[in-house]
Write a protein that holds these residues in place. Structure first.
Motif, PDB file in Angstrom:
ATOM      1  N   GLN A 230      -2.916   2.190  -6.793  1.00 29.22           N
ATOM      2  CA  GLN A 230      -3.630   2.722  -7.936  1.00 29.22           C
ATOM      3  C   GLN A 230      -4.187   4.120  -7.643  1.00 29.22           C
ATOM      4  O   GLN A 230      -4.079   5.046  -8.468  1.00 29.22           O
ATOM      5  CB  GLN A 230      -4.774   1.778  -8.336  1.00 29.22           C
ATOM      6  CG  GLN A 230      -4.305   0.446  -8.907  1.00 29.22           C
ATOM      7  CD  GLN A 230      -3.780  -0.500  -7.840  1.00 29.22           C
ATOM      8  OE1 GLN A 230      -4.225  -0.469  -6.691  1.00 29.22           O
ATOM      9  NE2 GLN A 230      -2.826  -1.351  -8.219  1.00 29.22           N
ATOM     10  N   LEU A 231      -4.781   4.295  -6.460  1.00 27.87           N
ATOM     11  CA  LEU A 231      -5.298   5.607  -6.105  1.00 27.87           C
ATOM     12  C   LEU A 231      -4.146   6.611  -5.987  1.00 27.87           C
ATOM     13  O   LEU A 231      -4.259   7.757  -6.452  1.00 27.87           O
ATOM     14  CB  LEU A 231      -6.081   5.535  -4.791  1.00 27.87           C
ATOM     15  CG  LEU A 231      -6.891   6.779  -4.405  1.00 27.87           C
ATOM     16  CD1 LEU A 231      -8.068   6.419  -3.517  1.00 27.87           C
ATOM     17  CD2 LEU A 231      -6.041   7.842  -3.704  1.00 27.87           C
ATOM     18  N   ALA A 232      -3.053   6.189  -5.363  1.00 28.08           N
ATOM     19  CA  ALA A 232      -1.899   7.087  -5.234  1.00 28.08           C
ATOM     20  C   ALA A 232      -1.380   7.509  -6.603  1.00 28.08           C
ATOM     21  O   ALA A 232      -1.023   8.670  -6.816  1.00 28.08           O
ATOM     22  CB  ALA A 232      -0.797   6.409  -4.431  1.00 28.08           C
ATOM     23  N   ALA A 233      -1.363   6.565  -7.555  1.00 32.38           N
ATOM     24  CA  ALA A 233      -0.875   6.884  -8.895  1.00 32.38           C
ATOM     25  C   ALA A 233      -1.816   7.873  -9.590  1.00 32.38           C
ATOM     26  O   ALA A 233      -1.366   8.794 -10.284  1.00 32.38           O
ATOM     27  CB  ALA A 233      -0.748   5.606  -9.719  1.00 32.38           C
ATOM     28  N   ARG A 234      -3.130   7.686  -9.393  1.00 33.38           N
ATOM     29  CA  ARG A 234      -4.075   8.635  -9.993  1.00 33.38           C
ATOM     30  C   ARG A 234      -3.901  10.013  -9.371  1.00 33.38           C
ATOM     31  O   ARG A 234      -4.037  11.033 -10.063  1.00 33.38           O
ATOM     32  CB  ARG A 234      -5.519   8.131  -9.805  1.00 33.38           C
ATOM     33  CG  ARG A 234      -5.844   6.887 -10.627  1.00 33.38           C
ATOM     34  CD  ARG A 234      -7.347   6.636 -10.703  1.00 33.38           C
ATOM     35  NE  ARG A 234      -7.946   6.348  -9.400  1.00 33.38           N
ATOM     36  CZ  ARG A 234      -8.010   5.141  -8.839  1.00 33.38           C
ATOM     37  NH1 ARG A 234      -7.472   4.087  -9.470  1.00 33.38           N
ATOM     38  NH2 ARG A 234      -8.591   4.965  -7.661  1.00 33.38           N
ATOM     39  N   TYR A 235      -3.622  10.057  -8.109  1.00 37.53           N
ATOM     40  CA  TYR A 235      -3.383  11.357  -7.470  1.00 37.53           C
ATOM     41  C   TYR A 235      -2.144  12.020  -8.052  1.00 37.53           C
ATOM     42  O   TYR A 235      -2.166  13.204  -8.404  1.00 37.53           O
ATOM     43  CB  TYR A 235      -3.229  11.195  -5.959  1.00 37.53           C
ATOM     44  CG  TYR A 235      -2.852  12.499  -5.283  1.00 37.53           C
ATOM     45  CD1 TYR A 235      -3.808  13.481  -5.109  1.00 37.53           C
ATOM     46  CD2 TYR A 235      -1.552  12.750  -4.892  1.00 37.53           C
ATOM     47  CE1 TYR A 235      -3.481  14.701  -4.537  1.00 37.53           C
ATOM     48  CE2 TYR A 235      -1.207  13.958  -4.323  1.00 37.53           C
ATOM     49  CZ  TYR A 235      -2.174  14.936  -4.141  1.00 37.53           C
ATOM     50  OH  TYR A 235      -1.834  16.140  -3.593  1.00 37.53           O
TER      51      TYR A 235
ATOM     52  N   LEU B 284      -7.638  11.979 -10.543  1.00 33.47           N
ATOM     53  CA  LEU B 284      -8.567  11.465  -9.541  1.00 33.47           C
ATOM     54  C   LEU B 284      -9.992  11.456 -10.089  1.00 33.47           C
ATOM     55  O   LEU B 284     -10.413  12.399 -10.762  1.00 33.47           O
ATOM     56  CB  LEU B 284      -8.525  12.328  -8.280  1.00 33.47           C
ATOM     57  CG  LEU B 284      -7.289  12.191  -7.368  1.00 33.47           C
ATOM     58  CD1 LEU B 284      -7.382  13.207  -6.231  1.00 33.47           C
ATOM     59  CD2 LEU B 284      -7.151  10.787  -6.816  1.00 33.47           C
ATOM     60  N   SER B 285     -10.699  10.399  -9.772  1.00 31.68           N
ATOM     61  CA  SER B 285     -12.105  10.319 -10.152  1.00 31.68           C
ATOM     62  C   SER B 285     -12.956  10.997  -9.086  1.00 31.68           C
ATOM     63  O   SER B 285     -12.469  11.347  -8.004  1.00 31.68           O
ATOM     64  CB  SER B 285     -12.521   8.854 -10.275  1.00 31.68           C
ATOM     65  OG  SER B 285     -12.474   8.216  -9.007  1.00 31.68           O
ATOM     66  N   ALA B 286     -14.234  11.184  -9.403  1.00 31.95           N
ATOM     67  CA  ALA B 286     -15.142  11.787  -8.427  1.00 31.95           C
ATOM     68  C   ALA B 286     -15.237  10.927  -7.172  1.00 31.95           C
ATOM     69  O   ALA B 286     -15.293  11.444  -6.044  1.00 31.95           O
ATOM     70  CB  ALA B 286     -16.521  11.985  -9.044  1.00 31.95           C
TER      71      ALA B 286
ATOM     72  N   ASP C  84       0.837  -1.184   0.000  1.00 33.44           N
ATOM     73  CA  ASP C  84       0.000   0.000   0.000  1.00 33.44           C
ATOM     74  C   ASP C  84       0.883   1.249   0.000  1.00 33.44           C
ATOM     75  O   ASP C  84       2.105   1.162  -0.006  1.00 33.44           O
ATOM     76  CB  ASP C  84      -0.918   0.006   1.227  1.00 33.44           C
ATOM     77  CG  ASP C  84      -1.916  -1.131   1.206  1.00 33.44           C
ATOM     78  OD1 ASP C  84      -2.636  -1.262   0.201  1.00 33.44           O
ATOM     79  OD2 ASP C  84      -1.953  -1.904   2.182  1.00 33.44           O
ATOM     80  N   VAL C  85       0.243   2.393  -0.019  1.00 32.54           N
ATOM     81  CA  VAL C  85       0.955   3.669  -0.046  1.00 32.54           C
ATOM     82  C   VAL C  85       0.386   4.570   1.036  1.00 32.54           C
ATOM     83  O   VAL C  85      -0.839   4.660   1.202  1.00 32.54           O
ATOM     84  CB  VAL C  85       0.833   4.345  -1.427  1.00 32.54           C
ATOM     85  CG1 VAL C  85       1.497   5.717  -1.416  1.00 32.54           C
ATOM     86  CG2 VAL C  85       1.459   3.475  -2.505  1.00 32.54           C
ATOM     87  N   LEU C  86       1.263   5.231   1.756  1.00 34.00           N
ATOM     88  CA  LEU C  86       0.857   6.141   2.803  1.00 34.00           C
ATOM     89  C   LEU C  86       0.793   7.548   2.235  1.00 34.00           C
ATOM     90  O   LEU C  86       1.747   8.026   1.617  1.00 34.00           O
ATOM     91  CB  LEU C  86       1.881   6.078   3.943  1.00 34.00           C
ATOM     92  CG  LEU C  86       1.539   6.717   5.287  1.00 34.00           C
ATOM     93  CD1 LEU C  86       0.310   6.060   5.902  1.00 34.00           C
ATOM     94  CD2 LEU C  86       2.739   6.607   6.222  1.00 34.00           C
ATOM     95  N   LEU C  87      -0.349   8.205   2.386  1.00 38.75           N
ATOM     96  CA  LEU C  87      -0.510   9.605   2.024  1.00 38.75           C
ATOM     97  C   LEU C  87      -0.501  10.435   3.302  1.00 38.75           C
ATOM     98  O   LEU C  87      -1.234  10.127   4.252  1.00 38.75           O
ATOM     99  CB  LEU C  87      -1.827   9.842   1.286  1.00 38.75           C
ATOM    100  CG  LEU C  87      -2.063   9.111  -0.039  1.00 38.75           C
ATOM    101  CD1 LEU C  87      -3.420   9.516  -0.606  1.00 38.75           C
ATOM    102  CD2 LEU C  87      -0.959   9.399  -1.025  1.00 38.75           C
ATOM    103  N   ILE C  88       0.308  11.473   3.338  1.00 43.16           N
ATOM    104  CA  ILE C  88       0.382  12.341   4.513  1.00 43.16           C
ATOM    105  C   ILE C  88       0.373  13.792   4.040  1.00 43.16           C
ATOM    106  O   ILE C  88       1.134  14.162   3.143  1.00 43.16           O
ATOM    107  CB  ILE C  88       1.661  12.071   5.331  1.00 43.16           C
ATOM    108  CG1 ILE C  88       1.730  10.600   5.768  1.00 43.16           C
ATOM    109  CG2 ILE C  88       1.706  12.984   6.564  1.00 43.16           C
ATOM    110  CD1 ILE C  88       2.978  10.252   6.564  1.00 43.16           C
ATOM    111  N   ASP C  89      -0.500  14.608   4.648  1.00 39.36           N
ATOM    112  CA  ASP C  89      -0.515  16.016   4.266  1.00 39.36           C
ATOM    113  C   ASP C  89       0.392  16.816   5.208  1.00 39.36           C
ATOM    114  O   ASP C  89       0.970  16.282   6.153  1.00 39.36           O
ATOM    115  CB  ASP C  89      -1.941  16.566   4.217  1.00 39.36           C
ATOM    116  CG  ASP C  89      -2.629  16.624   5.578  1.00 39.36           C
ATOM    117  OD1 ASP C  89      -1.928  16.603   6.607  1.00 39.36           O
ATOM    118  OD2 ASP C  89      -3.866  16.699   5.611  1.00 39.36           O
ATOM    119  N   ARG C  90       0.515  18.096   4.949  1.00 37.81           N
ATOM    120  CA  ARG C  90       1.440  18.914   5.732  1.00 37.81           C
ATOM    121  C   ARG C  90       0.978  19.133   7.165  1.00 37.81           C
ATOM    122  O   ARG C  90       1.759  19.578   8.013  1.00 37.81           O
ATOM    123  CB  ARG C  90       1.651  20.261   5.035  1.00 37.81           C
ATOM    124  CG  ARG C  90       2.447  20.142   3.746  1.00 37.81           C
ATOM    125  CD  ARG C  90       2.699  21.492   3.115  1.00 37.81           C
ATOM    126  NE  ARG C  90       3.506  21.363   1.902  1.00 37.81           N
ATOM    127  CZ  ARG C  90       4.827  21.377   1.886  1.00 37.81           C
ATOM    128  NH1 ARG C  90       5.493  21.502   3.014  1.00 37.81           N
ATOM    129  NH2 ARG C  90       5.480  21.258   0.749  1.00 37.81           N
TER     130      ARG C  90
END
Length: 480
Positions: A45-50, A55-57, A29-35
């Motif tokens: 797959q979602l990380a790659a689309r981001y 990104l889809s709706a 999986d991939v970890l997404l972290i904001d500031r």
């Protein structure tokens, strides 16, 4: 799939919706972290689309439900508030490390201070330095203060400790910590220890044989230390006493034996500390310049062993203090009093060190470098003050904001900048962050933290919740 950590470009009108999400691969999986430090584990797959701006709706809805795609100004401001809480704003001076004497009654091989011999002259506060310290303490303006007495061995000068304690204004809530090797207990030391506002900090390197070898004392001296420690524990209980081991990464003690040596004394917190590349240790333990894979693996194995023990015996909870600190950095914006992990890292503002000669330093490690003759990192002195160009120069560099590697790192919101450590190890502060010991060590530990955070093992969740002070035995931990 490996996705390189990167500062992600804004996506059209949705630019403000994403607070510069950054990614770090975590297994499959991939970890997404904001500031702001809010995190989310997603599939590649979602990380790659981001990353590609596709990104889809439904993707946007998914991220919005988890706080990463604010749909209103109020939600956006909430994210900005959390991010702001992670930025350190120094207050009044409220933490002092004081070194009334550099003399010591031991000669440990891993001494990071370069202590002076017990009968050496000129290594205690002069009357003028004491007067300066008393004036400083008497002029404190904050509601509370923590004063830590370091050395050398500070109990060699109980008179100086008492003078400082007496100088604190009555309206200020003060806590005092005496860092001592506990080789000697006398009436004067015990009178200080008996105070309700005094805590005791000492070193316990493990079982008797390990402690004796590390401290370079004979068996009788090591037994004397253990006897004194047990005396104090019986007198005060473990709540008044903290102990930490210094570990040689090349020959660390067995984790189970080290844990047992603390647990049998009723001590539940163990702060793993590798030999510091400072003082005498620079010459006697040159390998301590780099904490390699062996140390990182040992630290991780130690944490996992604590988790297993806590689950088997839930009558008490043992912790590795530094790992618990990292967890609090992740989940509690504003948890920023550990000076190695502050960003920006204020220099000489809410925290200072006053050495045996009255010189003022930004950290204890800075005075160690000066004492060892590596570089003078003093920022002033107790008489003339420390609002100096030297202080300003250090403070200007004491941030991870703007550093290319840090700006690209998913863990930036939780991490800090320790320029003193860089100077100690490399003699410079401009080495690429990913090449520094500080960066490698914290990447490893934050990776371990998020592996455990997302584990579905109830034993793991039990310990993490206890280390964070949360109710319940299991259950997913929510991002801040």
């Amino acid at each position: 799939m490996t996705i390189a950590a990167a500062t992600l470009a804004p996506l059209g009108e949705a630019a403000t919706a994403f607070d510069s999400l950054r990614v770090r691969a975590r297994g499959n999986d991939v970890l997404l972290i904001d500031r702001a430090g809010r995190f989310l584990l997603v599939n590649p797959q979602l990380a790659a689309r981001y990353e590609s701006g596709q990104l889809s709706a439904s993707d946007e809805d998914f991220l919005a439900e988890r706080g990463h795609f604010p749909r209103s100004e109020l939600e956006r401001l909430a994210g900005a508030y959390i991010r702001g809480r992670r930025q350190v704003v120094p207050g009044a001076l409220d933490y002092l490390i004081l070194v009334p004497t550099l003399r010591c009654n031991l000669a440990c091989s891993y001494c990071q201070v370069s202590r002076a011999a017990i009968d050496a002259r000129g290594h205690d506060w002069s009357s003028a330095t004491l007067a300066g310290v008393e004036a400083l303490v008497g002029g404190l303006t904050g509601p509370e203060v923590k004063i830590e007495f370091q050395g050398g061995e500070p109990t060699l000068r109980p008179d100086l400790i008492r003078a400082v304690i007496d100088a604190v204004p009555a309206e200020i809530q003060a806590q005092f910590i005496i860092c001592t090797n506990l080789q000697t207990l006398n009436d004067e030391a015990m009178a200080l220890f008996d105070r309700d506002d005094v805590q005791i900090s000492t070193s316990l390197d493990g079982p008797l044989a390990v402690h004796s070898r590390q401290r370079q004392v004979d068996a009788g001296e090591a037994k004397g230390f253990h006897a004194n420690l047990r005396t104090l524990l019986a007198r005060y209980g473990p709540g008044k006493i903290s102990a930490l081991p210094t570990i040689n990464p090349l020959s660390p003690p067995d984790p189970e034996q080290l844990i047992d040596s603390f647990a049998e004394l009723g001590l539940d917190s163990i702060y793993l500390r590798p030999i510091n590349y400072q003082g005498f240790a620079r010459k006697r333990h040159p390998a301590s310049r780099v904490n390699g894979d062996q140390w990182l693996a040992y630290h991780a194995a130690f944490v996992r062993r604590l988790i297993a023990r806590n689950w088997i015996d839930r009558s008490r909870v043992l912790e590795e203090s530094y790992f618990s600190l990292l967890l609090r950095r992740i989940f509690r914006p504003g948890e920023d009093r550990h000076v190695d992990l502050r960003n920006p890292n204020p220099i000489g503002r809410d925290y200072i060190v006053v050495d045996h000669d009255g010189c003022v330093y930004p950290t204890d490690e800075a005075r160690m470098l000066t004492r060892a003759g590596i570089i003078d990192l003093s920022i002033g002195d107790i008489h003339a003050g420390w609002d100096t160009p030297e202080r300003a120069a250090l403070e200007a560099a004491a941030t991870n904001d703007g550093d290319p590697a840090c700006e690209a790192c998913a863990y930036q919101p939780y991490c800090g900048r320790d320029i003193i450590d860089d100077i100690a190890r490399y003699g410079r502060i401009d080495l690429p962050r990913e090449e520094t010991d500080f960066c490698r060590r914290h990447l490893y530990l934050f990776d371990l933290a998020f592996e455990l955070i997302h584990s579905d093992d109830p034993a793991v969740q039990y310990s993490l919740r206890r280390w964070l002070g949360l109710a319940g035995e299991t259950g997913a931990l929510a991002a801040p």
